[in-house]
Design a protein around this motif. Sequence first.
Motif, PDB file in Angstrom:
ATOM      1  N   VAL A 120       0.843  -1.198   0.000  1.00 31.37           N
ATOM      2  CA  VAL A 120       0.000   0.000   0.000  1.00 31.37           C
ATOM      3  C   VAL A 120       0.876   1.245   0.000  1.00 31.37           C
ATOM      4  N   PHE A 121       0.528   2.200  -0.850  1.00 31.10           N
ATOM      5  CA  PHE A 121       1.246   3.475  -0.958  1.00 31.10           C
ATOM      6  C   PHE A 121       0.274   4.632  -0.768  1.00 31.10           C
ATOM      7  N   ILE A 122       0.821   5.772  -0.351  1.00 34.66           N
ATOM      8  CA  ILE A 122       0.088   7.038  -0.435  1.00 34.66           C
ATOM      9  C   ILE A 122       0.631   7.785  -1.640  1.00 34.66           C
ATOM     10  N   LYS A 123      -0.254   8.069  -2.589  1.00 34.26           N
ATOM     11  CA  LYS A 123       0.155   8.817  -3.782  1.00 34.26           C
ATOM     12  C   LYS A 123      -0.280  10.276  -3.636  1.00 34.26           C
ATOM     13  N   SER A 124       0.658  11.186  -3.923  1.00 33.27           N
ATOM     14  CA  SER A 124       0.329  12.615  -3.937  1.00 33.27           C
ATOM     15  C   SER A 124       0.997  13.257  -5.139  1.00 33.27           C
ATOM     16  N   THR A 125       0.382  14.281  -5.669  1.00 24.11           N
ATOM     17  CA  THR A 125       0.934  15.028  -6.809  1.00 24.11           C
ATOM     18  C   THR A 125       1.228  16.450  -6.355  1.00 24.11           C
ATOM     19  N   ILE A 126       2.488  16.848  -6.472  1.00 21.61           N
ATOM     20  CA  ILE A 126       2.928  18.164  -5.986  1.00 21.61           C
ATOM     21  C   ILE A 126       3.536  18.954  -7.137  1.00 21.61           C
ATOM     22  N   PHE A 127       3.173  20.237  -7.213  1.00 23.73           N
ATOM     23  CA  PHE A 127       3.740  21.138  -8.219  1.00 23.73           C
ATOM     24  C   PHE A 127       4.657  22.120  -7.510  1.00 23.73           C
ATOM     25  N   ALA A 128       5.972  21.874  -7.596  1.00 24.69           N
ATOM     26  CA  ALA A 128       6.960  22.722  -6.916  1.00 24.69           C
ATOM     27  C   ALA A 128       8.351  22.338  -7.407  1.00 24.69           C
ATOM     28  N   GLU A 129       9.366  23.032  -6.919  1.00 26.42           N
ATOM     29  CA  GLU A 129      10.758  22.628  -7.158  1.00 26.42           C
ATOM     30  C   GLU A 129      10.941  21.252  -6.531  1.00 26.42           C
ATOM     31  N   LYS A 130      11.726  20.363  -7.176  1.00 27.24           N
ATOM     32  CA  LYS A 130      11.708  18.939  -6.815  1.00 27.24           C
ATOM     33  C   LYS A 130      12.067  18.664  -5.358  1.00 27.24           C
ATOM     34  N   GLU A 131      13.010  19.403  -4.798  1.00 26.71           N
ATOM     35  CA  GLU A 131      13.376  19.168  -3.401  1.00 26.71           C
ATOM     36  C   GLU A 131      12.256  19.611  -2.471  1.00 26.71           C
ATOM     37  N   LYS A 132      11.658  20.765  -2.763  1.00 22.97           N
ATOM     38  CA  LYS A 132      10.533  21.243  -1.973  1.00 22.97           C
ATOM     39  C   LYS A 132       9.331  20.343  -2.171  1.00 22.97           C
ATOM     40  N   ALA A 133       9.144  19.851  -3.395  1.00 25.19           N
ATOM     41  CA  ALA A 133       8.022  18.960  -3.691  1.00 25.19           C
ATOM     42  C   ALA A 133       8.104  17.698  -2.841  1.00 25.19           C
ATOM     43  N   GLU A 134       9.310  17.144  -2.723  1.00 21.92           N
ATOM     44  CA  GLU A 134       9.488  15.938  -1.897  1.00 21.92           C
ATOM     45  C   GLU A 134       9.156  16.227  -0.435  1.00 21.92           C
ATOM     46  N   GLU A 135       9.599  17.379   0.053  1.00 20.02           N
ATOM     47  CA  GLU A 135       9.320  17.775   1.442  1.00 20.02           C
ATOM     48  C   GLU A 135       7.813  17.913   1.671  1.00 20.02           C
ATOM     49  N   LEU A 136       7.127  18.591   0.727  1.00 20.86           N
ATOM     50  CA  LEU A 136       5.685  18.797   0.863  1.00 20.86           C
ATOM     51  C   LEU A 136       4.926  17.478   0.752  1.00 20.86           C
ATOM     52  N   ALA A 137       5.357  16.616  -0.171  1.00 26.37           N
ATOM     53  CA  ALA A 137       4.689  15.319  -0.362  1.00 26.37           C
ATOM     54  C   ALA A 137       4.814  14.466   0.892  1.00 26.37           C
ATOM     55  N   TYR A 138       5.998  14.492   1.497  1.00 29.08           N
ATOM     56  CA  TYR A 138       6.197  13.713   2.718  1.00 29.08           C
ATOM     57  C   TYR A 138       5.324  14.251   3.855  1.00 29.08           C
ATOM     58  N   GLN A 139       5.293  15.578   4.018  1.00 29.31           N
ATOM     59  CA  GLN A 139       4.472  16.187   5.062  1.00 29.31           C
ATOM     60  C   GLN A 139       3.000  15.857   4.850  1.00 29.31           C
ATOM     61  N   LEU A 140       2.553  15.939   3.597  1.00 28.98           N
ATOM     62  CA  LEU A 140       1.162  15.659   3.275  1.00 28.98           C
ATOM     63  C   LEU A 140       0.820  14.193   3.553  1.00 28.98           C
ATOM     64  N   SER A 141       1.719  13.294   3.171  1.00 27.38           N
ATOM     65  CA  SER A 141       1.496  11.862   3.382  1.00 27.38           C
ATOM     66  C   SER A 141       1.500  11.513   4.868  1.00 27.38           C
ATOM     67  N   ALA A 142       2.430  12.107   5.618  1.00 32.94           N
ATOM     68  CA  ALA A 142       2.501  11.861   7.062  1.00 32.94           C
ATOM     69  C   ALA A 142       1.228  12.349   7.742  1.00 32.94           C
ATOM     70  N   TYR A 143       0.729  13.516   7.319  1.00 36.67           N
ATOM     71  CA  TYR A 143      -0.506  14.028   7.909  1.00 36.67           C
ATOM     72  C   TYR A 143      -1.698  13.147   7.529  1.00 36.67           C
ATOM     73  N   ALA A 144      -1.724  12.650   6.283  1.00 35.95           N
ATOM     74  CA  ALA A 144      -2.817  11.770   5.851  1.00 35.95           C
ATOM     75  C   ALA A 144      -2.873  10.512   6.721  1.00 35.95           C
ATOM     76  N   ILE A 145      -1.698   9.978   7.066  1.00 36.91           N
ATOM     77  CA  ILE A 145      -1.635   8.814   7.956  1.00 36.91           C
ATOM     78  C   ILE A 145      -2.200   9.181   9.330  1.00 36.91           C
ATOM     79  N   ASP A 146      -1.823  10.359   9.844  1.00 33.02           N
ATOM     80  CA  ASP A 146      -2.327  10.809  11.143  1.00 33.02           C
ATOM     81  C   ASP A 146      -3.855  10.891  11.127  1.00 33.02           C
ATOM     82  N   ALA A 147      -4.401  11.454  10.043  1.00 30.42           N
ATOM     83  CA  ALA A 147      -5.855  11.600   9.945  1.00 30.42           C
ATOM     84  C   ALA A 147      -6.530  10.228   9.859  1.00 30.42           C
ATOM     85  N   LEU A 148      -5.914   9.309   9.128  1.00 29.64           N
ATOM     86  CA  LEU A 148      -6.487   7.969   8.979  1.00 29.64           C
ATOM     87  C   LEU A 148      -6.515   7.220  10.314  1.00 29.64           C
TER      88      LEU A 148
END
Length: 460
Positions: free
Chosen positions: A223-251
């Motif tokens: 199982v994966f969490i998929k997210s699509t981020i529009f940003a500079e690649k390093e910032k995109a990875e940071e935002l995607a990780y934060q978003l995925s971690a928060y999604a797990i918290d909410a779940l």
Amino acid sequence: MMRNKSYYITSWAQLNEIPKILSEKEINQKAFQLISKVKNRKEEKNTNPLKGSIKHAKSVDLSNYLVLPKEMYSTKYISEIFLTVPIITIDNIEYYLSNSDYLELDKLVFDLINLFSLENILSKKITLKETFKWIVNVLISKKAEINLTNHIYLLTQEKMESIDFFFPVHNLDIERSFKFGKVTFMYFTENFFDEYWESLNLDGKTISKTQFDNSYRKHQGQVFIKSTIFAEKEKAEELAYQLSAYAIDALKLISFTVVDPYIPCLIDLHSRIPIKSEFLKNYNKGKFNLNTTISYNREPFYISFEMLKFFKNNFLLLGSTVGIQLKKDPLLVKIKTAISSMAKAISEKNLNLRIAQIITILESLFLLENEDFKMDKKSKRRISVFLYPDNGKEREMLRVLFTKMYDIRHKVIHKSINTYINPSELSAFQINIVESILKMISISERFKEHNKLIEYLDKK
């Protein structure tokens, strides 16, 4: 070791000084001022011998085989100012700043990020790197082709891209993929990897079946969490990780642990929880009698299609908070903080400490920032009115329950005493907090401001 405080505190007045946010013109002026403060020196080789555990760790020294570029960017941590700072080396000459000027550079980058609202576009690391490169390049060329703010703005346009991220989730199984706010919980099928392998062969890619299986097919059914981020690649990875971690918290707020406090809640990103861990034991006290023990963090949570339908409203409410908020509504920020805190609390194995953590969440939701008197009474009254506005009997039962929980919190926090906890009472306590969060999400559009909600409850 005593640090030289003059690097970061020059006067008592500075402690009370509120930093001024610079305008675009002021940022460019500040950048040009820093150019004259850049220092340089011949590059110094690190000759310090390795010591302790680092010396005995297996590593391969490839320094003699490296061909260094003409221009090289590196960073260094300076403990006196608590910052990781940039250094640029060109033709074996290092360009750097004094500690006080590095603080000015850090403030300049902060203002740049605020000026262009870069916090969701460009990472601070990249902004710092590009700002210092601009400063050094202007120093060496003795002219600026473009000012700093325009340089950073054009950089954001150049580096922005849309990227899909897939972060693996541990201890979660799903019947089918489903959207949860701005992310999707999904898995790769056997058929997907069959087609993937065939496409590589058609493209003439040189990868063996074993390499493919070890690199890609190993994720089949994961199982994966998929997210699509529009940003500079390093910032995109940071935002995607934060978003995925928060999604797990909410779940986690839909997990069985909320109802049954004794069921471990181990759903998490692979990066936040080890799948397995090892340690060594010595039974016979002999020098060479070590035994390896392996433990696994395995407590799967299964989300069926029927469960998705049954808890549809809860999924929709929690999912509505899963996204990168460009506009920060104060109440929604408080709710999201409570969700993440509750996810951590129900993962706490010591139930006394769990109760203490949950009471902190209760007070964050139902107290104003400046309230520090009769906090327990205010919190208990407000949550009771919030959940049961027209049912006095239920409100009284909730007040009695929360009084017990406050007593347990007091004993464990202030006296280090663990108290017996009635499982059904802890279950009711956890459920009421989660229901408060869900209800607060549902009315967040109506109130937006947290203090408006509290004013409304106090009038009831």
